[in-house]
Each structure stands twice: as C-alpha cells, then as structure tokens.
Enzyme design. Structure first.
Site, PDB file in Angstrom:
ATOM      1  N   LYS A   1      18.607 -13.322  37.766  1.00  0.00           N
ATOM      2  CA  LYS A   1      18.737 -12.376  36.665  1.00  0.00           C
ATOM      3  C   LYS A   1      18.691 -10.945  37.180  1.00  0.00           C
ATOM      4  O   LYS A   1      18.099 -10.668  38.221  1.00  0.00           O
ATOM      5  CB  LYS A   1      17.610 -12.575  35.653  1.00  0.00           C
ATOM      6  CG  LYS A   1      17.720 -13.858  34.852  1.00  0.00           C
ATOM      7  CD  LYS A   1      16.653 -13.902  33.774  1.00  0.00           C
ATOM      8  CE  LYS A   1      16.810 -15.148  32.911  1.00  0.00           C
ATOM      9  NZ  LYS A   1      15.795 -15.173  31.848  1.00  0.00           N
TER      10      LYS A   1
ATOM     11  N   HIS B   1       4.432 -11.197  23.167  1.00  0.00           N
ATOM     12  CA  HIS B   1       3.772 -11.609  24.410  1.00  0.00           C
ATOM     13  C   HIS B   1       2.285 -11.234  24.378  1.00  0.00           C
ATOM     14  O   HIS B   1       1.425 -12.037  24.741  1.00  0.00           O
ATOM     15  CB  HIS B   1       4.401 -10.911  25.623  1.00  0.00           C
ATOM     16  CG  HIS B   1       5.799 -11.291  25.922  1.00  0.00           C
ATOM     17  ND1 HIS B   1       6.795 -10.352  26.091  1.00  0.00           N
ATOM     18  CD2 HIS B   1       6.390 -12.494  26.099  1.00  0.00           C
ATOM     19  CE1 HIS B   1       7.929 -10.963  26.373  1.00  0.00           C
ATOM     20  NE2 HIS B   1       7.719 -12.272  26.365  1.00  0.00           N
TER      21      HIS B   1
END
Length: 169
Positions: A41, A17
């Site tokens: 989630k 990332h």
C-alpha cells in the site's frame, strides 16, 4: 498479565479506532497497538508518522503501547508472546473479512492465537480511514472523524487551507 494486540494500518487513526483502543485497554492489562508496515500500500502517513500520531492520541491511556510491525501477524504476536488479537467490527460486511482473517491466524498459529471482536460504537459505525482520506482530499470537513491535531496533519498532507488547519493559516 493479559496482553492483546490491536493491529491495523491506522492511516489515519480515527475516532472509531480510538474508541476500540479505549475499550480494549479496559479489558486487558496491556494493549499493544501495532501499526502495520504494508509494502503493498501507499499510505498517506509513513509508519513512523502513524506511530507518533497514535502515541500522542493515546498518551492518556497508561496501559497502551504503540509499535509497528511488518510480515505475518502470527509471527509478530509470537515474538511478543501474545495470544489475543483485537479487531473492530463496523458492519456485517466487516465480519466476513475479519472472521476469515481470525480463522487463518488461528490456523497459522496452531491454535495459539485467538481474535476478540469489539463492535464499533454506533456513532463511529460509518467511519473508516479510507473515507476520511477521501473526504479530506476534496476539502471536506473531517472534524468529527479524527482528533484536531490529526485533521491538521491530514490537511497539511493534502495541501488544503481550511479553518481546522489553524497551523497552516
């Protein structure tokens, strides 16, 4: 000023990332890294924790701004008057999924939102947040996957004593 949004769960943020963030920040005047609050989630870190982690991990990149959002990405982009989404691609399997999302976002935005893909540097092509969480949950070494302070936080979340968790010993 050209601004882009790099959305994601970042649970946890990985070197992959950060590689995409650095490279995209060199292309755009401003890069908004946006942490998705996905109610479907159960993340390891809360949205607030992920925002704080990303702020610390990117504090040396002056044109990066960290935010969070929920709901549709196209709506969030519209509120920021942003027309470019940044996404990272590790493998061909990512491309199919990301292409479908890019096309859907373009359709939902009535052609106002484009996606720019950055291929992950080869050294991070294997890396995913899911893999990092799994390795860590079994006490494996995630040193090469995340910054040290993130590794320590992950160890703390899993209650693991390890040499990379200096603050825990």
């Amino acid at each position: 000023m050209k601004t882009a949004i790099y959305p994601g769960s970042f649970d946890p943020v990985t070197y992959g990332h950060l590689d995409i963030i650095r490279r995209a920040a060199s292309v755009f005047d401003e890069l908004i890294v946006s942490v998705l609050d996905n109610v479907r989630k159960t993340p390891l870190f809360s949205v607030d924790e992920r925002v704080k982690i990303l702020k610390k991990a990117t504090m040396d990149i002056p044109n990066v701004k960290i935010e969070s959002f929920s709901g549709l990405l196209v709506d969030y982009a519209r509120t920021r008057d942003v027309h470019v989404i940044v996404r990272g691609l590790r493998a061909i399997t990512d491309f199919e999924y990301e292409l479908q999302n890019a096309q859907t976002n373009r359709l939902l935005s009535r052609g106002e939102l484009d996606t720019m893909f950055f291929t992950t540097s080869l050294e991070y092509a294997y890396l995913s947040s899911t893999t990092v969480r799994e390795i860590a949950s079994f006490g494996g070494d995630i040193t090469g996957c995340v910054p040290d302070f993130v590794g320590e936080m992950i160890c703390h979340k899993f209650g693991i004593q390890h040499e990379r968790c200096r603050n825990e010993q």
